[in-house]
Every structure is written in C-alpha cells, then in structure tokens.
Design a protein around this motif. Structure first.
Motif, short mmCIF file in Angstrom:
data_model
loop_
_atom_site.label_atom_id
_atom_site.label_comp_id
_atom_site.label_asym_id
_atom_site.label_seq_id
_atom_site.Cartn_x
_atom_site.Cartn_y
_atom_site.Cartn_z
N ALA A 37 0.84 -1.21 0.00
CA ALA A 37 0.00 0.00 0.00
C ALA A 37 0.87 1.25 0.00
N ILE A 41 0.52 4.25 -2.83
CA ILE A 41 0.19 5.65 -2.58
C ILE A 41 1.23 6.56 -3.24
N ARG A 61 -1.39 -3.22 4.49
CA ARG A 61 -2.63 -2.50 4.72
C ARG A 61 -3.72 -3.11 3.86
N LEU A 66 -6.98 1.44 1.77
CA LEU A 66 -6.23 2.27 0.83
C LEU A 66 -7.19 2.98 -0.13
#
Length: 212
Positions: A37, A41, A61, A66
């Motif tokens: 994750a 990002i 995650r 997310l």
C-alpha cells in the motif's frame, strides 16, 4: 490516448502477468507496479494514473482501506479491484468507496481489459451475481438502520451492536469509556423498547436486520 494505469498486488507473478497482458494490448500504459500500500500511494501521487488496479489483500494494509483513503484525498483516480475472491461485506465497502470495477482473478483475461476500457469511458463494471447480493444486503442494512433510528438513540444502537457482536457489559463499557452500570441501563432500555428479554434474542434481532 492510452489508458494510464498503476497496479498493486502482493504477488510478483500476478504483477508480472498483468504487465505482460497490458503490454500486449494497444491502448494501455502501465506506469508502475506495486507490492504494498505504501508503494501504491507514492506511485499514484507521482504518476497520476487514470485507473488504479488493486488487490484487496495488500501485506501492509487492507486494499479497501487504501481505496477509502484515496477517495478522501484530492487525487482523482478511478479504482478497479482485481481479487481472488470478495465477500458481501467487502463488496459493500467497495461500493461505498466508489470503486468503478470488480474483476475476479479466475475470470478470462479479456474481461479485465474490457473492464478497464469501460471504466476509462466513465462506466461501471461489476460481477452481476455477487454485486447484486451485496447491493441487496446494503439496502436491507440501511433500511434496518433507518427503522431503528426511530426507536433507539444513537448510543443505544451502538450498545446494541456491541451486544450482538458478543461483547460483555464490561467490555462494552471499556470500549465506550463509560461505567458498566451505564451500559446495564442502556441494555435494559433497549430490551424495553424492542420488546426483547435477553441477549440472544437481541443478537438475532440485529442479525435479521443486517445490522451486524
């Protein structure tokens, strides 16, 4: 113009297969492949893709967390979930978070390409049977909550869901940071308002209305 993509999947072979699939088809450009994750990002912020393809089981995650974070950010990215399986609650969360497409990994690869094309054009792509069941459950749950709001206070509803989740009065008190005696009063009032006399019946009441 090519559809710009970022892919996130915890399995290297899945990422490799996805990269090869997209490379072999005109009209797609895979900008980044991510295994976590955190990587995802960063890649989405950097590359600004049209679509993020993401597995819901990332190692650091949950993919749905997310997705919710991206929804609440200033990033404008459409999300397609590519997963081995999804249960109804996960599908409901995906709907709430604005996911544009859901494709299961055991489906033919050309369906993923069709999904990406449809989503890029502004459409939705959902597997009909699972999404139908999940949508019905979501509507049932929301209707139950609306009915309950006319009977119980918000705190009583919260206590009821904790009871239905199997928590003792003391654990509910610890969770809500109140005294156990306060919880006992709430439970008594819930019983009275709903015409229920025990925790088992209260749990069944909540389950039948899709509240837990």
């Amino acid at each position: 113009m090519a559809i710009k993509l970022v892919a996130a999947d915890p399995h290297p072979l899945s990422l490799l297969g996805l990269a090869q699939l997209l490379k072999s088809e005109p009209g797609f450009e895979l900008l980044a492949s991510c295994a976590t994750a955190a990587e995802t990002i960063k890649a989405v912020w950097k590359e600004r893709p049209d679509i993020l393809i993401v597995d819901i089981n990332l190692p650091d995650r949950k993919g749905l967390e997310l997705i919710n974070e991206l929804k609440n950010s200033s990033l404008e990215v459409m999300v397609v979930i590519l997963a081995t399986a999804m249960d109804e609650d996960q599908t409901i969360d995906a709907l709430r978070y604005g996911v544009k497409g859901v494709v299961l990994k055991d489906m033919p690869s050309h369906l993923l390409l069709q999904c990406l094309q449809k989503v890029a054009a502004g459409g939705l792509w959902m597997e009909k049977e699972s999404i139908g069941h999940a949508f019905e459950k979501m509507l049932h749950r929301e209707a139950g909550m609306r009915r309950l709001a006319t009977i119980l206070t918000a705190r009583e509803t919260e206590v009821m869901r904790c009871v239905a989740g199997g928590l003792s009065n003391q654990k509910i008190a610890d969770k809500l940071i109140v005294r156990e005696g306060t919880i006992k009063i709430h439970v008594h009032n819930i019983y009275r308002k709903l015409g229920i006399t025990n925790r088992v019946d209260l749990t069944l009441y909540a389950q039948k209305r899709g509240l837990v």
